[in-house]
Design a protein around this motif. Structure first.
Motif, short mmCIF file in Angstrom:
data_model
loop_
_atom_site.label_atom_id
_atom_site.label_comp_id
_atom_site.label_asym_id
_atom_site.label_seq_id
_atom_site.Cartn_x
_atom_site.Cartn_y
_atom_site.Cartn_z
N TYR A 75 -21.99 -12.12 -23.77
CA TYR A 75 -22.20 -12.58 -25.15
C TYR A 75 -23.68 -12.78 -25.47
O TYR A 75 -24.05 -12.88 -26.64
CB TYR A 75 -21.45 -13.89 -25.39
CG TYR A 75 -19.96 -13.72 -25.29
CD1 TYR A 75 -19.22 -13.25 -26.36
CD2 TYR A 75 -19.28 -14.03 -24.12
CE1 TYR A 75 -17.85 -13.08 -26.28
CE2 TYR A 75 -17.90 -13.86 -24.02
CZ TYR A 75 -17.20 -13.39 -25.10
OH TYR A 75 -15.85 -13.22 -25.02
N ASN A 98 -25.26 -9.96 -30.74
CA ASN A 98 -23.80 -9.99 -30.57
C ASN A 98 -23.13 -11.01 -31.50
O ASN A 98 -21.93 -11.19 -31.45
CB ASN A 98 -23.46 -10.32 -29.12
CG ASN A 98 -24.16 -9.36 -28.18
OD1 ASN A 98 -24.03 -8.15 -28.31
ND2 ASN A 98 -24.93 -9.90 -27.27
N LYS A 112 -19.30 -11.58 -30.24
CA LYS A 112 -18.50 -10.52 -29.63
C LYS A 112 -19.20 -10.11 -28.34
O LYS A 112 -20.42 -10.27 -28.21
CB LYS A 112 -18.38 -9.33 -30.57
CG LYS A 112 -19.71 -8.64 -30.86
CD LYS A 112 -19.54 -7.40 -31.70
CE LYS A 112 -20.85 -6.75 -32.06
NZ LYS A 112 -21.66 -6.28 -30.97
N ALA A 114 -21.13 -7.87 -25.71
CA ALA A 114 -22.09 -6.78 -25.91
C ALA A 114 -21.43 -5.45 -25.62
O ALA A 114 -20.53 -5.34 -24.79
CB ALA A 114 -23.29 -6.97 -24.99
#
Length: 132
Positions: A75, A98, A112, A114
């Motif tokens: 993340y 991200n 989210k 990577a």
């Protein structure tokens, strides 16, 4: 050369060094992670590191040491950590590619994992750091 998990600005490195110096004793640096919380779902977590056997990816700049918690690496890939002082607050800020959204007050974010394929396509191989 391996892709660094995170980078630190000069201001962030300076603040990390101040925190370690003020803590004294066994303080070695700080650990950055993520935890569930806030209205957007996740929050950044920053803790003092005193354990000699700390796990995680080590990011260093100008003598400042920041470990990225293993569960947060996907993340935080590509994130720049900064330290800002404004009229209303002072603290670490994270410029994270991200991040998909944030709450109105800015205290929590939605992240989210990577895209490792996209990083590799850019010529940034992701290699685990020693000690993880």
């Amino acid at each position: 050369m391996a892709f660094a998990v995170m980078s630190l600005t000069e201001a962030a490195a300076s603040r990390v060094r101040e925190i370690v110096e003020n803590a004294g004793g066994d303080a070695r640096g700080i650990r950055v992670g993520i935890k569930k919380g806030g209205c957007a779902g996740m929050e950044y977590a920053v803790d003092l590191v005193t354990d000699a056997a700390v796990k995680g990816d080590l990011v260093e700049r100008d003598g400042a040491k920041v470990w990225v918690a293993p569960e947060a690496v996907l993340y935080l890939l590509g994130t720049e950590m900064d330290f800002e002082v404004t009229t209303l607050r002072s603290g670490f800020t994270f410029h994270n590619p991200n991040q998909t959204s944030a709450c109105g007050c800015g205290e929590s974010v939605e992240l989210k994992p990577a895209d490792l394929a996209a990083l590799a396509a850019q010529g940034n191989p992701v290699v685990p750091a020693a000690g993880t």
